[in-house]
Design a protein around this motif. Structure first.
Motif, PDB file in Angstrom:
ATOM      1  N   LEU A   1     -15.881  16.953 -47.109  1.00  0.00           N
ATOM      2  CA  LEU A   1     -16.077  17.460 -45.746  1.00  0.00           C
ATOM      3  C   LEU A   1     -16.882  16.434 -44.968  1.00  0.00           C
TER       4      LEU A   1
ATOM      5  N   ALA B   1     -19.717  18.993 -40.690  1.00  0.00           N
ATOM      6  CA  ALA B   1     -19.337  20.369 -41.069  1.00  0.00           C
ATOM      7  C   ALA B   1     -20.554  21.285 -40.931  1.00  0.00           C
ATOM      8  N   ARG B   2     -20.316  22.515 -40.480  1.00  0.00           N
ATOM      9  CA  ARG B   2     -21.432  23.457 -40.302  1.00  0.00           C
ATOM     10  C   ARG B   2     -21.960  23.924 -41.658  1.00  0.00           C
TER      11      ARG B   2
ATOM     12  N   GLU C   1     -22.782  26.820 -42.568  1.00  0.00           N
ATOM     13  CA  GLU C   1     -22.096  28.046 -43.028  1.00  0.00           C
ATOM     14  C   GLU C   1     -20.745  27.709 -43.660  1.00  0.00           C
ATOM     15  N   THR C   2     -20.050  26.730 -43.054  1.00  0.00           N
ATOM     16  CA  THR C   2     -18.737  26.350 -43.599  1.00  0.00           C
ATOM     17  C   THR C   2     -18.898  25.836 -45.021  1.00  0.00           C
ATOM     18  N   ILE C   3     -19.938  25.023 -45.210  1.00  0.00           N
ATOM     19  CA  ILE C   3     -20.171  24.440 -46.535  1.00  0.00           C
ATOM     20  C   ILE C   3     -20.530  25.546 -47.531  1.00  0.00           C
TER      21      ILE C   3
ATOM     22  N   ALA D   1     -19.876  28.671 -47.369  1.00  0.00           N
ATOM     23  CA  ALA D   1     -18.786  29.630 -47.570  1.00  0.00           C
ATOM     24  C   ALA D   1     -17.884  29.208 -48.730  1.00  0.00           C
ATOM     25  N   LYS D   2     -17.917  27.920 -49.051  1.00  0.00           N
ATOM     26  CA  LYS D   2     -17.100  27.425 -50.180  1.00  0.00           C
ATOM     27  C   LYS D   2     -17.777  27.732 -51.511  1.00  0.00           C
TER      28      LYS D   2
ATOM     29  N   GLY E   1     -11.109  17.194 -41.351  1.00  0.00           N
ATOM     30  CA  GLY E   1     -12.239  17.336 -40.445  1.00  0.00           C
ATOM     31  C   GLY E   1     -13.034  16.042 -40.321  1.00  0.00           C
TER      32      GLY E   1
END
Ligand code: XMP
Length: 512
Positions: A32, A36-37, A39-41, A43-44, A337
């Motif tokens: 990523l 990358a936010r 939260e996005t990180i 969330a994985k 991204g």
């Protein structure tokens, strides 16, 4: 769902390499961008994070960074080079620009490791590491200790065992670092608790299910190039939907010796619909008089789409278009991204022009080595699975100047001799790509008692990790001598053979 590691890309040249090394340890990972936010990180649900290197200085204005919160989740982190400096800085340590010849280091560097540290446990206490940095860690954050040092860099490795945070000034992902992959493996297994659950057999089973779920009762169209990616995609999709996969092989007449026949033989026997379109004459006619490399490429690309579209109309309709896109294409095209390095022809090419309901890209998360492993798992023959990369425009970019049927014949035969000798001498594995090129240079020679004035064939062989940079392969003189002798004896029209000893950069792998 596999255990996942996230590689955060800070713009370093080695992010992909880091990801590949992690995957080679049977651990799934994704790259990523540093933007990358958080939260996005999270969330994985990553079991570990790796911060890559990068060209910036942590003090530069607008330097890439992350939220400190990322370091406070209890998730293990491995910071590499810039990633190490960033972590140190975020946690209150200090990074300085090295004054000339003090802490600045480039290349192979003698390094001492503390083998009590999990990353280095069981490995030699001394070894070579690959350095490439201008800044260095000058003061450790609270709770950190040193685990590696060099003559100029006392803080070449730093860590906080309780918080499971590790930073390396050198690059363990680069092959010049002795035991580098073992260090990565230790981080994954012993620090992150990775179980090594990323295996191609499971992937195949899951991908088959996903393809069935997506496609339903519809048909899928695939352009088969004869290369590894599209071949493995074909094998996988045909396992999922059988004859509802319509695969079209456009033979542009620019393939290597016997290649099209091999492709046809294998795919005609598979449970899928296979069509070979013989378009050699069309391509040769269009290439008549064209000498500019870019013009050649443009014509071949456009003509390919035309021929394929016609065939798609003849044998379609199909609701889905399948593509052999692989993970490096996704990363490089910025679709993951990241920043755009180059637009790859596989990502977002054909669909708009032909109008499909959707795209099927079953290899989208795989690296090349994984595609090969998957191919073996699916029973794709080794001659296809281990095939070297081959440019889309085929031999047209290996015939310098105008492409004619006669010149194609010469380059094909010369290339076949080169491959045969390399295989027989068990040298095929010593280069990542090797081939013959027909230059448009003719020179004087003497054959028997007669003067000759014929073409020069150039041999090209490279070793590389990623094809972005490459070194010329050190092929033994005896092998080169045999190839040269046989080409001049067996291939009419050639009286001289030369070996290319330039690396990339400044050259490229292909001649055009
Ligand atoms: P260069 O010549 O750019 O080649 O150093 C790097 C790698 O890319 C391959 N190559 C191509 N592959 N379409 C492709 O799919 C193309 O147009 C193309 N041109 C070069 C080349 O064979 C080498 O592996």
């Amino acid at each position: 769902m596999n255990q996942t590691v996230i590689v955060l890309d800070f713009g370093g040249q080695y992010s992909q390499l880091i990801a590949r090394k992690i995957r080679e340890c049977q651990v799934y990972c994704e790259v990523l961008p540093w933007t990358a936010r958080t939260e996005t990180i999270l969330a994985k649900k990553p079991i570990g994070l790796v911060f890559s290197g990068g060209p910036a200085s942590v003090y530069a204005e607008g330097a890439p960074t992350v939220e400190k919160a990322l370091l406070e989740q209890g998730i293990p982190v491995l910071g590499i080079c810039y990633g190490c400096q960033l972590m140190v800085r975020l946690l209150g340590g200090e990074v300085k620009a090295a004054q000339a010849d003090t802490a600045r280091e480039y290349g192979r560097t003698q390094t001492a490791f503390d083998t009590e540290t999990p990353l280095f446990a069981g490995l030699p206490a001394e070894g070579i590491s690959w350095m490439s940095h201008g800044d260095y860690v000058s003061r450790l954050p609270d709770g950190f200790a040193i685990c590696a040092k060099t003559a100029h860099c006392p803080n070449a490795g730093v860590f906080n065992k309780d918080r499971r945070l590790y930073g390396l000034q050198f690059h363990p992902e680069v092959r010049h670092t002795e035991n580098g992959k073992e260090m990565i493996r230790r981080f994954l297994a012993d620090v992150c608790g990775a179980e090594g659950d990323w295996v191609m057999k499971d992937f195949a089973a899951r991908a088959v299910e996903e393809i069935r779920a997506k496609v339903g009762e519809e048909k899928v169209l695939l352009a088969l190039s004869g290369g590894v990616d599209s071949s493995v995609a074909a094998a996988l999709i045909s396992r999922a939907i059988g004859k509802r996969l319509i695969s079209i092989y456009v033979d542009h007449g620019l393939m290597r010796k016997n290649e099209s026949e091999e492709v046809e033989a294998y795919y005609s026997a598979l449970p899928l619909e296979f069509h070979r379109i013989n378009a050699e004459e069309r391509f040769l006619a269009g290439l008549k008089g064209v000498t500019d490399p870019e013009k050649k490429r443009r014509f071949i690309g456009a003509e390919f789409i035309k021929v394929f579209s016609e065939a798609a109309e003849t044998y379609g309709p199909a609701a889905y278009l399948a593509q052999g896109t692989i993970y490096p294409d996704v990363i490089e095209s910025g679709a993951a991204g990241g920043h755009t390095i180059k637009s790859h022809h596989n990502v977002g090419g054909l669909p708009e022009q032909i109008g499909f309901q959707g795209i099927v890209e079953p290899l989208r998360i795989l690296f090349k080595d994984e595609v090969r492993a998957l191919g073996r798992e699916l029973g794709v023959p080794e001659s296809i699975v281990s095939r070297q990369p081959f440019p889309g425009p085929g031999l047209a970019v290996r015939v310098i100047g105008e492409v004619t049927a006669e010149k194609l014949k010469i380059v094909r035969e010369a290339d076949a001799v080169f491959r045969e000798v390399m295989a027989r001498r068990s040298l095929a594995g010593s280069a990542d790509q090797f081939f013959a090129v027909l230059t448009d240079m003719r020179t004087v020679g003497v054959m028997g008692d007669e003067r000759s004035y014929q073409y020069t064939v150039a041999l090209r062989a490279v070793t590389t990790e990623d094809f972005m940079t490459a070194d010329f392969a050190r092929i033994p003189y005896e092998a080169l001598e045999e190839v040269s002798r046989r080409i001049v004896n067996e291939v009419p029209g050639v009286n001289r053979v030369v070996y290319d000893i330039t690396s990339k950069p400044p050259s490229t792998v292909e001649f055009e």
